[in-house]
Write a protein that holds these residues in place. Structure first.
Motif, PDB file in Angstrom:
ATOM      1  N   TRP A 156      36.223  37.266  41.106  1.00  0.00           N
ATOM      2  CA  TRP A 156      36.679  38.634  40.888  1.00  0.00           C
ATOM      3  C   TRP A 156      37.124  39.220  42.224  1.00  0.00           C
ATOM      4  N   PRO A 157      38.366  39.652  42.332  1.00  0.00           N
ATOM      5  CA  PRO A 157      38.846  40.225  43.591  1.00  0.00           C
ATOM      6  C   PRO A 157      38.225  41.589  43.863  1.00  0.00           C
ATOM      7  N   LYS A 158      38.359  42.027  45.105  1.00  0.00           N
ATOM      8  CA  LYS A 158      37.847  43.338  45.492  1.00  0.00           C
ATOM      9  C   LYS A 158      38.970  44.180  46.080  1.00  0.00           C
ATOM     10  N   GLU A 159      38.825  45.472  45.919  1.00  0.00           N
ATOM     11  CA  GLU A 159      39.715  46.440  46.541  1.00  0.00           C
ATOM     12  C   GLU A 159      38.852  47.522  47.161  1.00  0.00           C
ATOM     13  N   ASN A 166      36.531  47.064  49.095  1.00  0.00           N
ATOM     14  CA  ASN A 166      35.187  46.491  49.048  1.00  0.00           C
ATOM     15  C   ASN A 166      34.481  46.709  47.706  1.00  0.00           C
ATOM     16  N   GLN A 167      35.228  47.060  46.670  1.00  0.00           N
ATOM     17  CA  GLN A 167      34.684  47.233  45.331  1.00  0.00           C
ATOM     18  C   GLN A 167      35.352  46.232  44.387  1.00  0.00           C
ATOM     19  N   ILE A 168      34.589  45.686  43.447  1.00  0.00           N
ATOM     20  CA  ILE A 168      35.149  44.742  42.481  1.00  0.00           C
ATOM     21  C   ILE A 168      36.224  45.422  41.651  1.00  0.00           C
ATOM     22  N   VAL A 169      37.357  44.760  41.514  1.00  0.00           N
ATOM     23  CA  VAL A 169      38.428  45.279  40.658  1.00  0.00           C
ATOM     24  C   VAL A 169      38.003  45.107  39.195  1.00  0.00           C
ATOM     25  N   TYR A 170      37.876  46.225  38.519  1.00  0.00           N
ATOM     26  CA  TYR A 170      37.424  46.219  37.121  1.00  0.00           C
ATOM     27  C   TYR A 170      38.180  47.317  36.390  1.00  0.00           C
ATOM     28  N   TYR A 171      39.003  46.921  35.433  1.00  0.00           N
ATOM     29  CA  TYR A 171      39.889  47.856  34.757  1.00  0.00           C
ATOM     30  C   TYR A 171      39.234  48.496  33.536  1.00  0.00           C
ATOM     31  N   ASN A 172      39.595  49.739  33.294  1.00  0.00           N
ATOM     32  CA  ASN A 172      39.200  50.411  32.061  1.00  0.00           C
ATOM     33  C   ASN A 172      40.202  50.041  30.970  1.00  0.00           C
ATOM     34  N   SER A 173      39.691  49.653  29.807  1.00  0.00           N
ATOM     35  CA  SER A 173      40.578  49.172  28.741  1.00  0.00           C
ATOM     36  C   SER A 173      40.903  50.251  27.716  1.00  0.00           C
ATOM     37  N   GLY A 174      40.627  51.511  28.036  1.00  0.00           N
ATOM     38  CA  GLY A 174      41.027  52.586  27.140  1.00  0.00           C
ATOM     39  C   GLY A 174      42.530  52.736  27.069  1.00  0.00           C
ATOM     40  N   MET A 175      43.219  52.283  28.095  1.00  0.00           N
ATOM     41  CA  MET A 175      44.667  52.252  28.135  1.00  0.00           C
ATOM     42  C   MET A 175      45.098  50.992  28.863  1.00  0.00           C
ATOM     43  N   LEU A 219      48.233  37.501  28.177  1.00  0.00           N
ATOM     44  CA  LEU A 219      46.861  38.003  28.272  1.00  0.00           C
ATOM     45  C   LEU A 219      45.965  37.505  27.138  1.00  0.00           C
ATOM     46  N   PHE A 220      46.499  37.505  25.918  1.00  0.00           N
ATOM     47  CA  PHE A 220      45.648  37.148  24.782  1.00  0.00           C
ATOM     48  C   PHE A 220      45.889  35.721  24.282  1.00  0.00           C
ATOM     49  N   ASP A 221      46.645  34.931  25.040  1.00  0.00           N
ATOM     50  CA  ASP A 221      46.970  33.577  24.586  1.00  0.00           C
ATOM     51  C   ASP A 221      45.729  32.718  24.383  1.00  0.00           C
ATOM     52  N   LYS A 222      44.735  32.881  25.229  1.00  0.00           N
ATOM     53  CA  LYS A 222      43.529  32.058  25.143  1.00  0.00           C
ATOM     54  C   LYS A 222      42.303  32.867  24.718  1.00  0.00           C
ATOM     55  N   ALA A 223      42.535  34.122  24.312  1.00  0.00           N
ATOM     56  CA  ALA A 223      41.421  34.958  23.839  1.00  0.00           C
ATOM     57  C   ALA A 223      41.041  34.540  22.427  1.00  0.00           C
ATOM     58  N   TYR A 230      35.508  41.665  28.718  1.00  0.00           N
ATOM     59  CA  TYR A 230      36.185  40.430  28.307  1.00  0.00           C
ATOM     60  C   TYR A 230      37.644  40.431  28.747  1.00  0.00           C
ATOM     61  N   ILE A 231      38.343  41.545  28.582  1.00  0.00           N
ATOM     62  CA  ILE A 231      39.741  41.628  29.015  1.00  0.00           C
ATOM     63  C   ILE A 231      39.834  41.429  30.527  1.00  0.00           C
ATOM     64  N   ASN A 232      38.932  42.053  31.268  1.00  0.00           N
ATOM     65  CA  ASN A 232      38.895  41.835  32.721  1.00  0.00           C
ATOM     66  C   ASN A 232      38.640  40.364  33.042  1.00  0.00           C
ATOM     67  N   TYR A 233      37.751  39.742  32.281  1.00  0.00           N
ATOM     68  CA  TYR A 233      37.420  38.328  32.498  1.00  0.00           C
ATOM     69  C   TYR A 233      38.636  37.444  32.237  1.00  0.00           C
ATOM     70  N   LEU A 234      39.372  37.729  31.157  1.00  0.00           N
ATOM     71  CA  LEU A 234      40.569  36.947  30.839  1.00  0.00           C
ATOM     72  C   LEU A 234      41.592  37.023  31.968  1.00  0.00           C
ATOM     73  N   ILE A 235      41.754  38.218  32.526  1.00  0.00           N
ATOM     74  CA  ILE A 235      42.705  38.399  33.624  1.00  0.00           C
ATOM     75  C   ILE A 235      42.331  37.499  34.795  1.00  0.00           C
ATOM     76  N   ARG A 236      41.041  37.377  35.084  1.00  0.00           N
ATOM     77  CA  ARG A 236      40.591  36.556  36.204  1.00  0.00           C
ATOM     78  C   ARG A 236      40.632  35.067  35.859  1.00  0.00           C
ATOM     79  N   ARG A 237      40.098  34.716  34.701  1.00  0.00           N
ATOM     80  CA  ARG A 237      40.008  33.293  34.332  1.00  0.00           C
ATOM     81  C   ARG A 237      41.381  32.653  34.159  1.00  0.00           C
TER      82      ARG A 237
END
Length: 282
Positions: free
Chosen positions: A126-129, A131-140, A149-153, A172-179
């Motif tokens: 998981w990358p950092k920005e 010094n904080q882990i990049v973690y997106y809100n999936s409300g939008m 993004l959803f090819d392997k979900a 899970y969406i954040n995880y897919l982006i990284r994996r």
């Protein structure tokens, strides 16, 4: 290019109805169809979860089906108001190979969620920005076919994490982006204006997200605050009768919540709570 706005709105919550109406106004302005899921397409079992979880959250996977007919999809939670002055996010963020989301990791430490999902689905980096882990809100989020993004979900992975991981769909969406090495870019806060950024000038944003307490401050319920703001922002296009109906429905929704707690008659509850909140009773 075919564009869609997608949301999940099950039930008669007046906030959902207002949200969809704001999405339709926006869709007409920018040339996007509005698609609403009012039933679930994926079966998931949420049993004794460690954190708050809903089987409805898996519905984000349905975007993979929408992308078979549309080139780009803007997903919005049904507790978001798209304001009448909102800019065109599709033209603001045009790259088709990129997922666009708001990085809430700059404002909240989400390392716990990273640890939780890595433990179930396997470690990813998981990358950092700042010094904080990049973690997106999936409300939008804005996604195109080309992102993959959803090819392997799949629902099986969601089932594996739904009882173990906080914000399981979002994480899970954040995880897919990284994996899956999906290209992603953080959008400016005005396209997912959340309470964690404070209350100052939130009404000037493009997309206002009423997650959590939803800016309610002294208003007793976020649905009430949402409808108050919605009616104020769209007062030029709503009739007095429409505004009154929205506020009556929001007050009734608040009373239903009190009824579930107390089992007392709704007319009695309305009279009592109306004494404490006369400005919100309709």
């Amino acid at each position: 290019m075919k564009k869609a706005i997608f949301t999940l709105a099950i039930g008669d919550n007046p906030m959902y109805r207002a949200a969809v109406e704001s999405f339709k106004v926006y869709g007409k302005k920018i040339g996007a169809d509005v698609i609403v899921s009012d039933q679930l397409h994926y079966k998931i079992h949420v049993n004794n979860p460690k954190f708050d979880a809903s089987p409805a959250w898996s519905e984000k996977l349905y975007i993979s089906e929408i992308l078979k007919k549309y080139d780009r999809v803007l997903y919005l939670d049904a507790d978001i108001i798209v304001t009448p002055w909102a800019r065109d996010i599709f033209s603001k963020y045009p790259d088709l190979d990129t997922v666009y989301m708001f990085n809430e990791g700059l404002h909240r430490d989400r390392s716990e969620q990273v640890t939780q999902i890595n433990a179930v689905l396997g470690d990813v980096n998981w990358p950092k920005e700042s010094n904080q882990i990049v973690y997106y809100n999936s409300g939008m989020f804005l996604v195109s076919k080309e992102t993959g993004l959803f090819d392997k979900a799949n629902i099986e992975e969601m089932q594996a994490i739904c009882n173990e991981v906080k914000f399981y769909d979002q994480t899970y969406i954040n995880y897919l982006i990284r994996r899956d090495n999906i290209k992603s870019v953080g959008v400016e806060a005005n396209f997912n204006r959340m309470q964690l950024l404070g209350h100052d000038d939130y009404q000037k944003a493009d997309f206002i997200h009423y997650s959590g307490r939803g800016y309610r401050q002294k208003v007793p319920m976020r649905e009430l605050k949402y409808i108050i703001d919605y009616c104020d922002m769209f007062k030029d296009s709503l009739s007095e009768a429409e505004i009154l109906k929205f506020k009556q429905q929001a007050w009734h929704w608040y009373m239903l919540k009190q009824y579930r707690k107390t089992k007392l008659p709704i007319p009695l509850l309305s009279a009592v709570f109306g004494l404490f909140h006369p400005q919100h009773k309709y």
